[in-house]
Design an enzyme around this catalytic site. Structure first.
Site, short mmCIF file in Angstrom:
data_model
loop_
_atom_site.label_atom_id
_atom_site.label_comp_id
_atom_site.label_asym_id
_atom_site.label_seq_id
_atom_site.Cartn_x
_atom_site.Cartn_y
_atom_site.Cartn_z
N LYS A 25 0.84 -1.20 0.00
CA LYS A 25 0.00 0.00 0.00
C LYS A 25 0.87 1.25 0.00
CE LYS A 25 -2.24 0.93 3.86
NZ LYS A 25 -1.85 2.28 4.37
N SER A 26 1.93 1.23 0.78
CA SER A 26 2.82 2.40 0.88
C SER A 26 3.47 2.71 -0.46
CB SER A 26 3.90 2.16 1.94
OG SER A 26 3.32 2.01 3.21
N ARG A 115 -8.32 13.37 12.70
CA ARG A 115 -6.88 13.20 12.55
C ARG A 115 -6.27 14.50 12.02
NH1 ARG A 115 -5.74 7.57 9.53
NH2 ARG A 115 -3.61 8.08 10.19
N GLN A 164 4.34 11.04 6.52
CA GLN A 164 3.49 11.23 5.35
C GLN A 164 3.37 12.70 4.97
OE1 GLN A 164 -0.27 9.21 5.80
NE2 GLN A 164 0.67 7.19 5.87
N SER A 190 10.10 7.67 11.38
CA SER A 190 9.84 6.81 10.22
C SER A 190 10.71 7.18 9.02
CB SER A 190 8.35 6.88 9.83
OG SER A 190 7.53 6.57 10.93
N ASP A 306 4.22 0.95 12.03
CA ASP A 306 3.13 0.08 11.59
C ASP A 306 3.33 -1.37 12.06
OD1 ASP A 306 1.69 2.08 10.45
OD2 ASP A 306 2.27 1.65 8.39
N ARG A 337 -4.02 3.89 18.87
CA ARG A 337 -3.56 2.49 18.93
C ARG A 337 -2.98 2.10 20.29
NH1 ARG A 337 -1.12 1.92 12.72
NH2 ARG A 337 -3.16 1.45 11.77
#
Length: 426
Positions: A25-26, A115, A164, A190, A306, A337
């Site tokens: 997906k990334s 978000r 992102q 990340s 993730d 989470r």
């Protein structure tokens, strides 16, 4: 749409078979934006069937169709884009759509509207985009106005919130008339995801420089090429977890390589702590389980957040009192989470204790019940991270099983292929 719970069971603690994973997906989401910006020069191969990627592709195709209409139909420009729960699409489109010259309202699911997007919107405003908030300041929905005129070629952005945001800006950088110099402020979270973005841009002919905390991409054209999307290492992590919780395991995952762009390929190293050996041959990776004591006490997941749920659940299930760092971004994902993990792990008597930026498992009261209900909180990774517990718990009920469509639609079917029983609850 109705939500369907499933009952997941597994006879025996041995697992073996071959699992063909969907495209990353990334990688796919990045490739789709590059394809759209290239004007057809770049093509995407091995398109992911993850719902997030499918959603983004549909939006980009719709946008292209609007742009190809004649002047009379131009007044019907795309006015509302609803990306549902697709967080990557929200970030990437926030940067991409202002360059397209149309007035667009970009929105998403109820959770998506909770978000934050403000840091990226502020960056785009500095670059010259006119963007306003429809409801709450700093959160979707946002209204993107036409008439983008670049105001500066250098901006700063925090590095410890979401990679992102940085990727969204890097993807459009070469299409900006003045290019872009991006200064990353503070520690970069990340980092492998940023490196993935730059590597894919390089494959498409876009050069960059990265010195200290400054990345520079000049205005330049894309070259004709095909971007091949590799199978998803994030999806592979759940098979590593299943192997780790089994007594014996022999699994083959075709298409995965040891030189992946995906940061989550570090799962091979993380799961070696639990006796999982990864051997790359025959065009994929073989996983085998060997009995091994667990010595590692601290897992730094800053560069692979993730994987956090997967690793935390495996440690909890094995009764391993590990500590975890690098989980700062988990509270602003599809759900909080951290809270979700704490709530669900409590059902097997395990505590996840927060002490500043360190999270520690307390497995002293761990117990394996005969039956367990797993709430998923509209989060695909909660469903898949807890599914491996079916190797230990005789009857595992998982709420809203369709939530996995976001990244791995075939997950339940693949489980059935290797001996799990998946029963839709009436």
């Amino acid at each position: 749409m109705a939500k369907h719970n499933i009952i997941l069971t597994k006879q025996g603690k041995t697992v073996n078979g071959t699992v063909q994973l969907t495209g990353s997906k990334s990688e796919c989401n990045r490739a789709l934006i590059i394809e759209a910006l290239s004007g057809g020069k770049v093509k995407v191969e091995n398109m992911s069937d993850a719902a997030d990627a499918v959603t983004l592709k549909e939006v980009l195709n719709q946008q292209f169709e609007v742009e190809s209409q004649d002047s009379e139909l131009k007044t019907q420009d795309l006015r509302l884009v609803n990306i549902g729960p697709a967080g990557t699409a929200m970030r990437f489109l926030t940067a991409y759509l202002p360059l397209q010259g149309n007035e667009v309202t970009l929105t998403g699911s109820e959770r998506m509207q909770q978000r934050p997007i403000g840091i990226l919107v502020d960056a785009m405003r500095k670059l010259g985009a006119e963007i306003s908030y429809v409801n709450n300041e700093g959160y979707p929905p946002i209204k993107i106005h036409s008439g983008f005129q670049q105001q500066t070629s250098r901006i700063g952005i925090k590095g410890d919130i979401s990679s992102q945001y940085i990727t969204a800006l890097l993807l459009i950088a070469s299409s900006l008339p003045q290019g872009l110099t991006l200064e990353i402020e503070g520690e970069l979270t990340s980092r492998p995801y940023v490196e993935m973005t730059l590597a894919m841009l390089r494959q498409a002919g876009i050069r960059h420089t990265w010195a200290d905390n400054v990345i520079t991409i000049e205005n330049q054209p894309f070259t004709e090429t095909a971007l091949l999307v590799e199978p998803d290492w994030s999806a592979a992590s759940y098979w590593y977890a299943i192997a780790a919780l089994s007594d014996e395991a022999e699994l083959f995952l075709p298409g995965l390589t040891s030189y992946s762009l995906q940061g989550d390929s570090v799962i091979t190293e993380l799961m070696a702590n639990f006796g999982i050996t990864s051997v790359f041959k025959d065009g994929g990776v073989y996983l085998t389980k060997e009995p091994k004591p667990i010595f590692r006490k601290i897992f730094d997941l800053k560069e692979c957040p993730d994987l956090a749920q997967t690793i935390v659940v495996v440690c909890a299930a094995l009764g391993h009192d590990a500590s975890f760092t690098g989980l700062e971004t988990l509270k602003i994902k599809e759900t909080d989470r951290i809270l979700a993990l704490q709530t669900e792990l409590a059902k097997i008597g395990v505590k996840l204790i927060e002490k500043g930026q360190v999270y520690k498992l307390d497995c002293s009261e761990k117990q394996i019940p005969q039956r367990m209900f797993v709430s998923t909180y509209d989060d695909h990774r909660m469903a898949m991270a807890f599914a491996p517990l079916a190797t230990l718990i005789p009857e595992l009920e998982i709420e809203d099983a369709d939530v996995v469509e976001k990244s791995y639609p075939a997950f339940w079917t693949d489980l059935e292929k290797v001996g799990f029983k998946v029963e839709v609850k009436a």
